[in-house]
Design a protein around this motif. Structure first.
Motif, PDB file in Angstrom:
ATOM      1  N   PHE A 120      -0.619  -5.773   7.043  1.00 45.64           N
ATOM      2  CA  PHE A 120      -1.933  -5.671   6.477  1.00 45.64           C
ATOM      3  C   PHE A 120      -2.391  -4.222   6.290  1.00 45.64           C
ATOM      4  N   TYR A 121      -3.012  -4.148   5.038  1.00 43.00           N
ATOM      5  CA  TYR A 121      -3.389  -2.946   4.544  1.00 43.00           C
ATOM      6  C   TYR A 121      -5.094  -2.800   4.718  1.00 43.00           C
ATOM      7  N   LEU A 122      -5.551  -1.885   5.608  1.00 44.07           N
ATOM      8  CA  LEU A 122      -6.898  -1.816   5.727  1.00 44.07           C
ATOM      9  C   LEU A 122      -7.421  -0.526   5.139  1.00 44.07           C
ATOM     10  N   GLN A 123      -8.571  -0.608   4.180  1.00 36.67           N
ATOM     11  CA  GLN A 123      -9.107   0.579   3.305  1.00 36.67           C
ATOM     12  C   GLN A 123     -10.370   0.709   4.168  1.00 36.67           C
ATOM     13  N   ILE A 124     -10.404   1.930   4.667  1.00 37.29           N
ATOM     14  CA  ILE A 124     -11.874   2.346   4.934  1.00 37.29           C
ATOM     15  C   ILE A 124     -12.930   2.631   3.991  1.00 37.29           C
ATOM     16  N   ALA A 125     -13.915   2.089   3.874  1.00 38.13           N
ATOM     17  CA  ALA A 125     -14.690   2.158   2.740  1.00 38.13           C
ATOM     18  C   ALA A 125     -16.306   2.764   3.427  1.00 38.13           C
ATOM     19  N   SER A 126     -17.279   2.384   2.680  1.00 38.74           N
ATOM     20  CA  SER A 126     -18.634   2.996   3.101  1.00 38.74           C
ATOM     21  C   SER A 126     -19.740   2.275   2.457  1.00 38.74           C
ATOM     22  N   LEU A 127     -20.785   2.337   3.300  1.00 42.34           N
ATOM     23  CA  LEU A 127     -21.883   2.030   2.696  1.00 42.34           C
ATOM     24  C   LEU A 127     -22.156   2.396   1.042  1.00 42.34           C
ATOM     25  N   ALA A 128     -21.556   3.557   0.838  1.00 50.00           N
ATOM     26  CA  ALA A 128     -21.507   4.329  -0.612  1.00 50.00           C
ATOM     27  C   ALA A 128     -21.069   3.277  -1.469  1.00 50.00           C
ATOM     28  N   SER A 129     -19.695   2.497  -1.138  1.00 49.53           N
ATOM     29  CA  SER A 129     -19.333   1.644  -2.172  1.00 49.53           C
ATOM     30  C   SER A 129     -19.898   0.540  -2.467  1.00 49.53           C
ATOM     31  N   MET A 130     -21.162   0.193  -1.892  1.00 47.15           N
ATOM     32  CA  MET A 130     -21.928  -0.811  -2.280  1.00 47.15           C
ATOM     33  C   MET A 130     -23.208  -0.240  -3.030  1.00 47.15           C
ATOM     34  N   GLY A 131     -23.914   0.747  -2.762  1.00 48.11           N
ATOM     35  CA  GLY A 131     -24.909   1.500  -3.175  1.00 48.11           C
ATOM     36  C   GLY A 131     -24.782   2.904  -3.453  1.00 48.11           C
ATOM     37  N   ALA A 132     -24.865   3.550  -4.621  1.00 49.31           N
ATOM     38  CA  ALA A 132     -24.593   4.902  -4.815  1.00 49.31           C
ATOM     39  C   ALA A 132     -25.673   5.524  -4.542  1.00 49.31           C
ATOM     40  N   ALA A 133     -25.828   6.876  -3.962  1.00 47.41           N
ATOM     41  CA  ALA A 133     -26.810   7.716  -3.640  1.00 47.41           C
ATOM     42  C   ALA A 133     -26.768   8.991  -4.672  1.00 47.41           C
ATOM     43  N   ALA A 141     -18.441   7.698  -5.944  1.00 49.46           N
ATOM     44  CA  ALA A 141     -17.506   7.125  -7.136  1.00 49.46           C
ATOM     45  C   ALA A 141     -16.023   6.686  -6.372  1.00 49.46           C
ATOM     46  N   SER A 142     -15.788   7.633  -5.776  1.00 49.60           N
ATOM     47  CA  SER A 142     -14.495   7.273  -4.946  1.00 49.60           C
ATOM     48  C   SER A 142     -14.573   6.133  -4.112  1.00 49.60           C
ATOM     49  N   LYS A 143     -15.713   5.931  -3.340  1.00 45.82           N
ATOM     50  CA  LYS A 143     -15.558   4.671  -2.277  1.00 45.82           C
ATOM     51  C   LYS A 143     -15.909   3.606  -2.998  1.00 45.82           C
ATOM     52  N   ALA A 144     -16.704   3.571  -4.149  1.00 42.53           N
ATOM     53  CA  ALA A 144     -16.750   2.246  -5.007  1.00 42.53           C
ATOM     54  C   ALA A 144     -15.247   2.046  -5.584  1.00 42.53           C
ATOM     55  N   GLY A 145     -14.707   3.031  -5.873  1.00 47.08           N
ATOM     56  CA  GLY A 145     -13.204   2.916  -6.433  1.00 47.08           C
ATOM     57  C   GLY A 145     -12.358   2.332  -5.693  1.00 47.08           C
ATOM     58  N   VAL A 146     -12.380   2.634  -4.231  1.00 45.69           N
ATOM     59  CA  VAL A 146     -11.385   2.139  -3.247  1.00 45.69           C
ATOM     60  C   VAL A 146     -11.860   0.793  -2.764  1.00 45.69           C
ATOM     61  N   ARG A 170     -26.973  -6.004  -3.273  1.00 44.64           N
ATOM     62  CA  ARG A 170     -26.606  -4.628  -3.575  1.00 44.64           C
ATOM     63  C   ARG A 170     -26.947  -4.464  -5.269  1.00 44.64           C
ATOM     64  N   ALA A 171     -26.908  -5.596  -5.996  1.00 42.86           N
ATOM     65  CA  ALA A 171     -27.407  -5.576  -7.456  1.00 42.86           C
ATOM     66  C   ALA A 171     -28.787  -4.773  -7.563  1.00 42.86           C
ATOM     67  N   ALA A 172     -29.593  -4.907  -6.324  1.00 41.85           N
ATOM     68  CA  ALA A 172     -30.902  -4.476  -6.406  1.00 41.85           C
ATOM     69  C   ALA A 172     -31.175  -2.973  -6.059  1.00 41.85           C
ATOM     70  N   LEU A 173     -30.029  -2.437  -5.378  1.00 42.41           N
ATOM     71  CA  LEU A 173     -30.114  -0.773  -5.060  1.00 42.41           C
ATOM     72  C   LEU A 173     -30.424  -0.101  -5.781  1.00 42.41           C
ATOM     73  N   PRO A 174     -29.672   0.039  -7.085  1.00 41.64           N
ATOM     74  CA  PRO A 174     -29.863   1.193  -7.958  1.00 41.64           C
ATOM     75  C   PRO A 174     -31.389   1.269  -8.242  1.00 41.64           C
ATOM     76  N   VAL A 218     -34.031   0.739  -6.868  1.00 42.11           N
ATOM     77  CA  VAL A 218     -34.769   1.056  -5.776  1.00 42.11           C
ATOM     78  C   VAL A 218     -34.249   2.654  -5.483  1.00 42.11           C
ATOM     79  N   VAL A 219     -33.103   3.109  -5.506  1.00 44.28           N
ATOM     80  CA  VAL A 219     -32.670   4.482  -5.096  1.00 44.28           C
ATOM     81  C   VAL A 219     -33.208   5.275  -6.472  1.00 44.28           C
ATOM     82  N   LEU A 220     -33.255   4.777  -7.668  1.00 40.83           N
ATOM     83  CA  LEU A 220     -33.850   5.553  -8.798  1.00 40.83           C
ATOM     84  C   LEU A 220     -35.290   5.842  -8.600  1.00 40.83           C
TER      85      LEU A 220
END
Length: 300
Positions: free
Chosen positions: A137-150, A158-163, A251-255, A257-259
């Motif tokens: 099993f390969y486990l990638q540690i990601a972030s809330l930043a993977s789902m919504g950029a700030a 960018a890196s967390k969306a990438g992973v 998550r599609a609604a986040l950008p 809102v952030v903007l």
């Protein structure tokens, strides 16, 4: 029956990158507590040795920069030679920096991408033969930043969306070989990296303007326990805190809102003080700056 006795990790080799401090050290401890045999990879060999000395069982320590492909291959060979083939790999090593993209240091910005995305992919590459052999099993540690950029965290987001995308792609490629791939989505963790971030107005304000549940900081040991429990169950997605799973369908609604928030809040912040670049965050960043000459590699 003890937790270690009934854990599927009992006696299994588990690689943890970025294991010298923070979440990485907590993950190594949780793996060992459940009877696994952790291989601790990262910078700061003295700290890695201290983490290993506190574990309730055997462990391997190997100093390596995960962006150095030949050195990472040597580390993988050392793990095989001394412990055996890993049954799980946790790609945890990562760095962060903050501030306006336009004034960021290009080398430090690139280093975030290299450690978080390229380093994670290289980690998967060198250990994939082992995981194939062990149906691991390969486990990638990601972030809330993977789902919504700030704003002010362009490299990290960018890196967390990438992973996240990398892990999804890898999962589809290796499923027929009985290799599992999971993603752990984490919010703010109480680590040196986050404590350092709070010393910089630009990131402190960013967190402060998030909704109350999203700005809360969580203990690394609590997060590690949830993540390793998900690893035991070979879950494809893990969330710390659990409410993060609710972000997925919206998550599609986040950008937008952030903007909207950024257009309102960033000018107010700029009026009070200049938005300065933070550089790479945390003591682990300092350690990697010494080792690699530019950036920083640390566990979250």
């Amino acid at each position: 029956m003890t937790r270690a006795a009934r854990s599927p990790l009992r006696g299994r080799v588990v690689v943890v990158t970025g294991a010298a401090r923070g979440l990485g050290a907590a993950l190594a401890h949780e793996v060992a507590r459940r009877g696994g045999v952790p291989a601790l990879l990262g910078h700061e060999p003295d700290l890695l040795a201290r983490v290993a000395a506190r574990l309730p069982g055997p462990a391997l320590v190997h100093e390596v920069d995960i962006t150095d492909a030949p050195a990472l291959r040597d580390a993988a060979e050392e793990v095989r030679r001394r412990l055996g083939r890993p049954s799980a790999v946790i790609a945890n090593a990562g760095v962060a920096e903050g501030g306006p993209f336009a004034s960021s240091d290009p080398a430090e910005w690139r280093r975030v991408i290299e450690v978080n995305l390229v380093g994670s992919a290289q980690t998967a590459r060198v250990f994939l033969p082992d995981l194939t052999a062990t149906a691991g099993f390969y486990l990638q540690i990601a972030s809330l930043a993977s789902m919504g950029a700030a704003p002010m965290m362009s490299a990290y987001c960018a890196s967390k969306a990438g992973v996240e995308a990398f892990a999804h792609s890898l999962r589809a490629e290796v499923a027929h070989r009985r290799v599992g791939v999971g993603i752990a989505y984490l919010n703010w963790m109480d680590t040196e990296m986050i404590r350092d971030a709070d010393q910089h107005a630009v990131l402190r304000e960013l967190r402060g303007h998030m909704p109350p549940p999203a700005r809360r900081v969580y203990r690394a040991d609590v997060a590690a326990a949830r993540v390793v429990r998900g690893l035991e169950r070979r879950r494809t997605a893990m969330y710390v805190p659990a409410w993060l799973r609710l972000v997925q369908p919206v998550r599609a609604a986040l950008p937008p809102v952030v903007l909207r928030l950024s257009r309102h809040e960033l000018p107010r912040l700029e009026e009070r003080e200049p938005l300065l670049h933070t550089g790479l965050l945390g003591a682990g960043g300092d350690a990697d700056r010494t080792a690699a000459g530019t950036g920083g590699q640390d566990s979250r």
